[in-house]
Design a protein around this motif. Structure first.
Motif, PDB file in Angstrom:
ATOM      1  N   ASP A 143      19.319 -91.783  29.858  1.00 50.14           N
ATOM      2  CA  ASP A 143      18.326 -91.641  28.794  1.00 50.14           C
ATOM      3  C   ASP A 143      17.539 -92.927  28.588  1.00 50.14           C
ATOM      4  O   ASP A 143      16.321 -92.884  28.345  1.00 50.14           O
ATOM      5  N   HIS A 144      18.216 -94.067  28.690  1.00 49.65           N
ATOM      6  CA  HIS A 144      17.531 -95.355  28.496  1.00 49.65           C
ATOM      7  C   HIS A 144      16.486 -95.594  29.579  1.00 49.65           C
ATOM      8  O   HIS A 144      15.349 -96.000  29.285  1.00 49.65           O
ATOM      9  N   GLU A 172      23.969 -92.189  28.625  1.00 44.86           N
ATOM     10  CA  GLU A 172      23.254 -93.223  27.869  1.00 44.86           C
ATOM     11  C   GLU A 172      22.324 -94.016  28.784  1.00 44.86           C
ATOM     12  O   GLU A 172      21.172 -94.293  28.435  1.00 44.86           O
ATOM     13  N   THR A 173      22.832 -94.388  29.963  1.00 38.53           N
ATOM     14  CA  THR A 173      21.996 -95.119  30.915  1.00 38.53           C
ATOM     15  C   THR A 173      20.831 -94.265  31.391  1.00 38.53           C
ATOM     16  O   THR A 173      19.692 -94.733  31.477  1.00 38.53           O
TER      17      THR A 173
END
Length: 256
Positions: free
Chosen positions: A111-112, A108-109
């Protein structure tokens, strides 16, 4: 100031603080009508208020550049409207830097960070460049980073995104240059607002020991470089990454 951007319009992303704010303020002081863009309306409004109080022209356009084409297109449309129908200069400055190691980074990190630091400027540029070309040309300035070329522990994710932006600078110069659009980048070194006199050295300041500059740079140093790239003085500069890092990456560092 000398009016080096008189009559120009500019969109600066991530302009509500630090480097982006300094660029927006300097562009406006040199005569440009500037759109200050960012997520925080309160801070953006304050930046615009300061520019107007100094006699400059600026408007705030809120944008959460999450990497989606929708967010990029919306900002392009809103900024173009606020600037009277055209954008002469685009500064892709907005970015995030989570301090994380490779083994501690979750998907998630990852991709962000790529969404904000690479996808957002990619699709914003795609949304703005055609109109620039149709209007006869323009200037795009990307923000790289010194740690794209000098490895620092805990920086793999962020530095890889800035390496991507420096590569895109050259690729976009080849793609858009024939259409009258100059594309260049500024690679900042260790940048911090001026510290109070007498305060203890920060880790960032210690990192600059032994460099030609000997200390960290201020946001205005990056703004001066961006101003030069945006001005007619740099009309023969294409696809270049300008290092503004106190000599950190290009000069042998002496341990001190």
């Amino acid at each position: 100031m000398t009016g080096r951007l008189q009559g120009k319009t500019a969109l600066v992303t991530g302009a509500t603080s630090n480097i982006g704010q300094a660029i927006a303020e300097m562009f406006a002081a040199e005569g440009a009508h500037v759109v200050v863009s960012g997520r925080n309306k309160e801070r953006g409004t304050a930046v615009v208020g300061g520019i107007r109080a100094s006699g400059g022209r600026a408007d705030f356009v809120a944008a959460d550049l999450d990497g989606s084409t929708e967010a990029a297109r919306e900002l392009a449309q809103d900024a173009t409207a606020a600037l009277g129908g055209r954008i002469d200069v685009l500064v892709n400055n907005a970015g995030v830097y989570p301090p994380t190691t490779t083994t501690d980074t979750d998907e998630e990190t990852f991709d962000h960070v790529y969404a904000v630091n690479v996808k957002a400027p990619y699709f914003l540029t795609a949304a703005i460049a055609p109109a620039m070309a149709a209007a006869g040309g323009g200037t795009i300035i990307n923000l790289g980073s010194w740690i794209a070329r000098l490895g620092v522990p805990g920086s793999a994710l962020y530095s890889s995104t800035k390496g991507a932006m420096e590569t895109l600078t050259r690729a976009w110069s080849a793609e858009f240059g024939p259409h009258g659009i100059r594309v260049n980048a500024v690679s900042p070194g260790v940048i911090q607002p001026p510290a109070p006199e007498g305060s203890a050295p920060t880790p960032a300041q210690v990192m600059m020991h032994g460099t030609p500059a000997g200390t960290v740079g201020a946001p205005a140093a990056i703004a001066h470089a961006a101003l030069w790239l945006a001005s007619d003085e740099a009309s023969f500069v294409h696809g270049t990454v300008v290092d503004v890092d106190g000599g950190r990456t290009g000069v042998a560092v002496i341990a001190a």
